[in-house]
Motif scaffolding. Structure first.
Motif, short mmCIF file in Angstrom:
data_model
loop_
_atom_site.label_atom_id
_atom_site.label_comp_id
_atom_site.label_asym_id
_atom_site.label_seq_id
_atom_site.Cartn_x
_atom_site.Cartn_y
_atom_site.Cartn_z
N GLU A 165 5.73 -12.77 7.83
CA GLU A 165 4.41 -12.18 7.56
C GLU A 165 4.41 -11.51 6.17
N PHE A 166 5.50 -10.84 5.84
CA PHE A 166 5.59 -10.22 4.52
C PHE A 166 5.64 -11.30 3.44
N GLU A 167 6.38 -12.37 3.69
CA GLU A 167 6.43 -13.48 2.74
C GLU A 167 5.04 -14.03 2.45
N ALA A 168 4.22 -14.16 3.51
CA ALA A 168 2.87 -14.70 3.34
C ALA A 168 2.04 -13.80 2.44
N MET A 169 2.14 -12.49 2.66
CA MET A 169 1.42 -11.54 1.80
C MET A 169 1.91 -11.64 0.36
N LEU A 170 3.22 -11.75 0.20
CA LEU A 170 3.79 -11.84 -1.14
C LEU A 170 3.33 -13.10 -1.86
N LEU A 171 3.27 -14.21 -1.13
CA LEU A 171 2.80 -15.45 -1.73
C LEU A 171 1.39 -15.31 -2.26
N GLU A 172 0.53 -14.64 -1.50
CA GLU A 172 -0.86 -14.45 -1.93
C GLU A 172 -0.92 -13.63 -3.22
N VAL A 173 -0.11 -12.59 -3.27
CA VAL A 173 -0.10 -11.74 -4.47
C VAL A 173 0.43 -12.51 -5.67
N LEU A 174 1.51 -13.27 -5.49
CA LEU A 174 2.13 -13.98 -6.60
C LEU A 174 1.30 -15.18 -7.06
N SER A 175 0.42 -15.67 -6.19
CA SER A 175 -0.43 -16.81 -6.57
C SER A 175 -1.53 -16.39 -7.53
N ASP A 176 -2.13 -15.23 -7.28
CA ASP A 176 -3.28 -14.78 -8.07
C ASP A 176 -2.99 -13.59 -8.96
N PHE A 177 -1.88 -12.91 -8.73
CA PHE A 177 -1.55 -11.69 -9.44
C PHE A 177 -2.73 -10.72 -9.44
N GLN A 178 -3.23 -10.50 -8.24
CA GLN A 178 -4.29 -9.52 -8.07
C GLN A 178 -4.22 -8.94 -6.66
N ILE A 179 -4.74 -7.72 -6.53
CA ILE A 179 -4.72 -7.02 -5.24
C ILE A 179 -6.12 -6.50 -4.98
N SER A 180 -6.62 -6.71 -3.76
CA SER A 180 -7.93 -6.21 -3.38
C SER A 180 -7.78 -4.91 -2.61
N ILE A 181 -8.42 -3.85 -3.11
CA ILE A 181 -8.44 -2.56 -2.43
C ILE A 181 -9.87 -2.33 -1.96
N PRO A 182 -10.12 -2.32 -0.66
CA PRO A 182 -11.49 -2.23 -0.15
C PRO A 182 -12.29 -1.09 -0.75
N GLU A 183 -11.67 0.06 -0.96
CA GLU A 183 -12.39 1.23 -1.45
C GLU A 183 -12.61 1.21 -2.97
N LEU A 184 -11.81 0.44 -3.71
CA LEU A 184 -11.90 0.45 -5.17
C LEU A 184 -12.28 -0.90 -5.78
N GLY A 185 -12.04 -1.98 -5.05
CA GLY A 185 -12.31 -3.30 -5.58
C GLY A 185 -11.03 -4.04 -5.93
#
Length: 294
Positions: free
Chosen positions: A141-161
């Motif tokens: 599950e952590f690998e899946a999250m990491l893959l998403e981050v490394l694919s786009d190099f972006q993080i979505s924060i609901p409160e900030l964007g």
């Protein structure tokens, strides 16, 4: 502004011009790379792809951001989390009767955000080296999250964007091969297997870190470490432990590694009780008879 993963301008402009430039850069900071290490490192910087480094446990003037993996590591510790204590103090500072709507925007601002390694690397204004150490200790599950981050190099924060990378981090993932990593992660990365070095290469590494140690002692040390690694042990000695042993022998003024010296200092390179019994019997006795040494 988001940097394109396929052709990050900040990364390409600062990338080394050749494999030899990588090799010399690594040597300049005290690391002696093999041919495959220098080549894969060069390709990583030019292609903007992470490097997955596997093998036994064991540079470019950029800041190092390290994420040490462990069992149970979650997104909050890797990406970001809110400073709940600071948020509570902010709420308590409001006059009695102040409604939630009046403080909600304030407590979810950047000053209340605790950035963790992945966020730090992505939000950095300057290129950094992101080391994700011992990824095999996490779950899929952590690998899946990491893959998403490394694919786009972006993080979505609901409160900030959305927080997108200003530069493209150089990403290194290490694994001790304690579990099989997902094929999706391997496809995303360039692969580098680092085995224990050959005798002459390890001798060069040991000499680099302990140049005062007599050459004959250093060579014998590397030979003995090779003998220890050839045994069926719970944890064979790493290169770092070879260096530690060299420093210990230098500190003790050792001029020859005989059976007595080995038995007295064996705990520097052998870290499990059951391994110590095996090594003492198989290697210690052998050192007592120079004619029998392989």
């Amino acid at each position: 502004m988001s940097a394109s993963p396929s052709s990050p301008p900040d990364l390409v402009s600062s990338a080394p011009e050749s494999v030899e430039a990588v090799r010399e850069g690594l040597r300049g900071v005290g690391y002696l790379p093999g041919e495959s290490t220098a080549l894969v490192s060069y390709l990583s910087t030019r292609l903007g792809k992470p490097v997955l480094v596997e093998g036994p446990a064991g540079a470019r003037g950029l800041e190092l951001v390290r994420l040490q993996c462990y069992e149970g590591l979650d997104e909050a510790k890797a990406l970001y989390e809110w400073n709940y204590r600071k948020q509570l103090l902010r709420i308590q500072a409001e006059p009695t009767g102040t409604g939630w709507d009046a403080v909600q925007e304030d407590i979810f601002g950047e000053e209340f955000l605790l950035s963790r390694p992945l966020m730090i690397a992505i939000a950095s204004e300057q290129p950094v080296v992101l080391l994700i150490d011992e990824i095999d200790k996490t779950d899929q599950e952590f690998e899946a999250m990491l893959l998403e981050v490394l694919s786009d190099f972006q993080i979505s924060i609901p409160e900030l964007g959305r927080v997108s990378s200003r530069t493209h981090p150089i990403v290194l993932l290490t694994s001790n091969n304690s579990r099989e990593l997902t094929e999706a992660l391997k496809r995303r990365c360039l692969y580098l297997w680092l085995d224990y070095p050959e005798l002459e290469h390890e001798l060069e590494i040991v000499r680099l870190h302990t140049p005062e140690l007599p050459h004959t002692v250093a060579r014998r040390l590397v030979e003995v470490v090779g003998m220890v690694r050839s045994l069926d042990l719970k944890k064979p000695p790493s290169i770092a432990e070879s260096i530690d042993w060299a420093r210990a022998l230098l500190l003790l003024g050792v001029e020859e590694i005989d059976a007595d010296t080995f038995m007295e200092t064996m705990s520097v390179i052998v870290k499990h009780r059951t391994d110590m019994d095996v090594v003492a019997e198989r290697v210690g006795l052998k050192l007592g008879s120079p004619a029998d040494v392989a």
